[in-house]
Motif scaffolding. Structure first.
Motif, PDB file in Angstrom:
ATOM      1  N   LEU A  26      13.308  -4.383  -3.539  1.00  0.00           N
ATOM      2  CA  LEU A  26      13.088  -3.106  -2.860  1.00  0.00           C
ATOM      3  C   LEU A  26      13.967  -2.003  -3.443  1.00  0.00           C
ATOM      4  CD1 LEU A  26      12.723  -4.335   0.837  1.00  0.00           C
ATOM      5  CD2 LEU A  26      10.920  -3.573  -0.733  1.00  0.00           C
ATOM      6  N   ALA A  27      15.146  -2.368  -3.901  1.00  0.00           N
ATOM      7  CA  ALA A  27      16.006  -1.384  -4.558  1.00  0.00           C
ATOM      8  C   ALA A  27      15.387  -0.939  -5.881  1.00  0.00           C
ATOM      9  CB  ALA A  27      17.390  -1.975  -4.801  1.00  0.00           C
ATOM     10  N   ASP A  28      14.790  -1.874  -6.594  1.00  0.00           N
ATOM     11  CA  ASP A  28      14.112  -1.547  -7.844  1.00  0.00           C
ATOM     12  C   ASP A  28      12.916  -0.635  -7.587  1.00  0.00           C
ATOM     13  OD1 ASP A  28      13.545  -1.900 -10.737  1.00  0.00           O
ATOM     14  OD2 ASP A  28      11.783  -3.006 -10.013  1.00  0.00           O
ATOM     15  N   VAL A  29      12.174  -0.935  -6.540  1.00  0.00           N
ATOM     16  CA  VAL A  29      11.025  -0.109  -6.151  1.00  0.00           C
ATOM     17  C   VAL A  29      11.473   1.326  -5.880  1.00  0.00           C
ATOM     18  CG1 VAL A  29       9.356   0.298  -4.290  1.00  0.00           C
ATOM     19  CG2 VAL A  29       9.624  -2.003  -5.261  1.00  0.00           C
ATOM     20  N   GLN A  30      12.577   1.446  -5.163  1.00  0.00           N
ATOM     21  CA  GLN A  30      13.101   2.770  -4.813  1.00  0.00           C
ATOM     22  C   GLN A  30      13.637   3.497  -6.047  1.00  0.00           C
ATOM     23  OE1 GLN A  30      15.923   2.612  -1.598  1.00  0.00           O
ATOM     24  NE2 GLN A  30      16.761   4.649  -2.050  1.00  0.00           N
ATOM     25  N   GLU A  31      14.350   2.786  -6.899  1.00  0.00           N
ATOM     26  CA  GLU A  31      14.975   3.417  -8.054  1.00  0.00           C
ATOM     27  C   GLU A  31      13.963   3.830  -9.119  1.00  0.00           C
ATOM     28  OE1 GLU A  31      18.333   2.421 -11.498  1.00  0.00           O
ATOM     29  OE2 GLU A  31      18.055   1.073  -9.793  1.00  0.00           O
ATOM     30  N   ARG A  32      12.995   2.966  -9.402  1.00  0.00           N
ATOM     31  CA  ARG A  32      12.034   3.247 -10.469  1.00  0.00           C
ATOM     32  C   ARG A  32      10.732   3.865  -9.977  1.00  0.00           C
ATOM     33  NH1 ARG A  32       9.867  -0.432 -13.699  1.00  0.00           N
ATOM     34  NH2 ARG A  32      10.037  -2.235 -12.306  1.00  0.00           N
ATOM     35  N   GLN A  33      10.617   4.008  -8.642  1.00  0.00           N
ATOM     36  CA  GLN A  33       9.414   4.606  -8.053  1.00  0.00           C
ATOM     37  C   GLN A  33       8.155   3.851  -8.482  1.00  0.00           C
ATOM     38  OE1 GLN A  33       9.408   7.554  -5.742  1.00  0.00           O
ATOM     39  NE2 GLN A  33      11.344   6.450  -5.642  1.00  0.00           N
ATOM     40  N   VAL A  34       8.208   2.534  -8.283  1.00  0.00           N
ATOM     41  CA  VAL A  34       7.051   1.683  -8.577  1.00  0.00           C
ATOM     42  C   VAL A  34       6.656   0.951  -7.303  1.00  0.00           C
ATOM     43  CG1 VAL A  34       7.688   1.359 -10.997  1.00  0.00           C
ATOM     44  CG2 VAL A  34       8.561  -0.240  -9.272  1.00  0.00           C
ATOM     45  N   THR A  35       5.530   0.265  -7.345  1.00  0.00           N
ATOM     46  CA  THR A  35       5.105  -0.512  -6.180  1.00  0.00           C
ATOM     47  C   THR A  35       5.813  -1.864  -6.180  1.00  0.00           C
ATOM     48  OG1 THR A  35       3.270  -1.599  -7.325  1.00  0.00           O
ATOM     49  CG2 THR A  35       2.828   0.558  -6.318  1.00  0.00           C
ATOM     50  N   VAL A  36       5.767  -2.525  -5.035  1.00  0.00           N
ATOM     51  CA  VAL A  36       6.336  -3.870  -4.925  1.00  0.00           C
ATOM     52  C   VAL A  36       5.672  -4.797  -5.933  1.00  0.00           C
ATOM     53  CG1 VAL A  36       6.454  -5.901  -3.429  1.00  0.00           C
ATOM     54  CG2 VAL A  36       7.060  -3.649  -2.515  1.00  0.00           C
ATOM     55  N   GLU A  37       4.366  -4.676  -6.044  1.00  0.00           N
ATOM     56  CA  GLU A  37       3.617  -5.536  -6.966  1.00  0.00           C
ATOM     57  C   GLU A  37       4.020  -5.276  -8.417  1.00  0.00           C
ATOM     58  OE1 GLU A  37       1.745  -5.281  -3.147  1.00  0.00           O
ATOM     59  OE2 GLU A  37       2.261  -3.672  -4.560  1.00  0.00           O
ATOM     60  N   GLU A  38       4.217  -4.011  -8.761  1.00  0.00           N
ATOM     61  CA  GLU A  38       4.606  -3.668 -10.132  1.00  0.00           C
ATOM     62  C   GLU A  38       5.997  -4.191 -10.457  1.00  0.00           C
ATOM     63  OE1 GLU A  38       2.143   0.507 -10.868  1.00  0.00           O
ATOM     64  OE2 GLU A  38       4.088   0.536  -9.833  1.00  0.00           O
ATOM     65  N   SER A  39       6.897  -4.080  -9.509  1.00  0.00           N
ATOM     66  CA  SER A  39       8.255  -4.584  -9.712  1.00  0.00           C
ATOM     67  C   SER A  39       8.247  -6.096  -9.929  1.00  0.00           C
ATOM     68  CB  SER A  39       9.131  -4.239  -8.502  1.00  0.00           C
ATOM     69  OG  SER A  39      10.428  -4.779  -8.653  1.00  0.00           O
ATOM     70  N   PHE A  40       7.502  -6.797  -9.099  1.00  0.00           N
ATOM     71  CA  PHE A  40       7.440  -8.255  -9.196  1.00  0.00           C
ATOM     72  C   PHE A  40       6.822  -8.682 -10.527  1.00  0.00           C
ATOM     73  CE2 PHE A  40       6.278 -12.616  -8.187  1.00  0.00           C
ATOM     74  CZ  PHE A  40       7.338 -13.023  -7.385  1.00  0.00           C
ATOM     75  N   GLU A  41       5.783  -7.994 -10.948  1.00  0.00           N
ATOM     76  CA  GLU A  41       5.112  -8.360 -12.193  1.00  0.00           C
ATOM     77  C   GLU A  41       5.978  -8.073 -13.413  1.00  0.00           C
ATOM     78  OE1 GLU A  41       2.358 -10.194 -12.687  1.00  0.00           O
ATOM     79  OE2 GLU A  41       2.615 -10.425 -10.515  1.00  0.00           O
ATOM     80  N   THR A  42       6.778  -7.028 -13.343  1.00  0.00           N
ATOM     81  CA  THR A  42       7.711  -6.744 -14.437  1.00  0.00           C
ATOM     82  C   THR A  42       8.700  -7.888 -14.595  1.00  0.00           C
ATOM     83  OG1 THR A  42       7.537  -4.344 -14.172  1.00  0.00           O
ATOM     84  CG2 THR A  42       9.490  -5.167 -15.289  1.00  0.00           C
ATOM     85  N   MET A  43       9.215  -8.374 -13.468  1.00  0.00           N
ATOM     86  CA  MET A  43      10.156  -9.488 -13.522  1.00  0.00           C
ATOM     87  C   MET A  43       9.457 -10.772 -13.963  1.00  0.00           C
ATOM     88  SD  MET A  43      13.391  -9.990 -13.203  1.00  0.00           S
ATOM     89  CE  MET A  43      14.184  -8.911 -12.007  1.00  0.00           C
TER      90      MET A  43
END
Length: 304
Positions: A26-43
């Motif tokens: 959620l911190a990544d979502v907030q910092e990079r302004q991406v969706t939860v799904e996008e953050s998870f897929e990046t990882m």
């Protein structure tokens, strides 16, 4: 959902009653302004790149210096022989860590986790767990978020670079990150994860960065294996209910102070430690660096 310390991670997880990995996501979502799904897929892509690097290991390749290559295959053969005292999961961890470190030295594609010099620790611990315990990829990605959160805290409050903090900042940080992620995979709560990270980093405090000939090969590759095993040991102590007498954030702060106190000769300059030994001099001579290493050896001996 921003955090600046391990205690922040634990507090936010407990306050919102969510797993620690989700705090980091959620911190990544907030910092990079991406969706939860996008953050998870990046990882997920990061984890898949680690797996690919492991699968593409080639034991026949030797680094340009001649100092690295083939040792991962030797560990594989020894594990397969049934004679290893560190069989099963731990033997696999040792093997994969060396393989990843050698792949880095041989210029193959790796994931800096958190650095190229420490690239074998987290993949070894996680890929071995996935294989040995038949874990799902999604769970492994969640564990990688746990590791990322711990690494971000260390980077903010201390260092992940050998040039500023010694090898404790590279292998030590990677080991703490892997330990926290492994504790999560085994069912540890936020406090357990923090204790695992604290144990791992404490065990690596003071570790010098003294690469022979300035290359990330000797002793770096074998230190990846030691850091990975340390992570597993630390996670097991935390899972047993053992608590670190020194909280994780204080351990990170101690690492920063110790790194600042280390002389420049022991912070990636190859001007001290193993880098100025007689054997290192001979390796450098073979590589055409005779005068450079001879000077560093004399200076190192004069300062001892």
């Amino acid at each position: 959902m921003l955090y600046h310390s391990v205690s922040d991670l634990v507090r936010l997880a407990n306050e919102h009653q969510i797993p620690l990995w989700k705090v980091v996501l959620l911190a990544d979502v907030q910092e990079r302004q991406v969706t939860v799904e996008e953050s998870f897929e990046t990882m997920r892509q990061m984890y898949q790149a680690m797996r690919q690097a492991d699968q593409e290991y080639d034991g026949s390749i030797v680094s340009a210096s001649g100092m690295a290559g083939g040792d991962g295959e030797k560990l594989h053969a020894y594990n397969a022989s049934g004679r290893s005292l560190a069989g099963g999961y731990m033997g696999l961890v040792m093997e994969k860590a060396v393989k990843m470190g050698e792949s880095n030295a041989c210029m193959k594609r790796i994931v800096a986790a958190p650095t190229a010099g420490a690239c074998g620790v987290i993949p070894a611990v996680f890929l071995s767990y996935e294989e040995y315990c038949k874990e799902t990829e999604n769970r492994m990605v969640e564990a990688l978020f746990v590791s990322a959160g711990i690494g971000a805290v260390i980077a903010e409050n201390a260092s992940i670079a050998g040039a500023s903090g010694g090898c404790q900042a590279e292998i030590g940080s990677a080991s703490a990150m892997a330990a926290g992620g492994l504790a999560y995979l085994q069912g540890g709560d936020a406090e357990c994860i923090a204790n695992a990270a604290a144990f791992a980093l404490k065990n690596m405090l003071g570790l010098t960065c003294d690469p022979v000939c300035g290359l990330v090969e000797v002793p770096c590759i074998k230190r990846n294996s030691a850091g990975a095993v340390n992570a597993a040991v630390s996670a097991q102590m935390a899972m047993a209910g053992i608590k670190s007498a020194i909280p994780a954030d204080e351990v990170v702060d101690s690492m920063r102070r110790i790194g600042n106190a280390l002389p420049a000769a022991l912070r990636e300059t190859s001007e001290g430690g193993l880098a100025v030994t007689e054997s290192a001099r001979k390796i450098a001579e073979r590589m055409g660096k005779k005068e450079h290493i001879a000077k560093k050896t004399r200076e190192g001996n004069e300062n001892q």
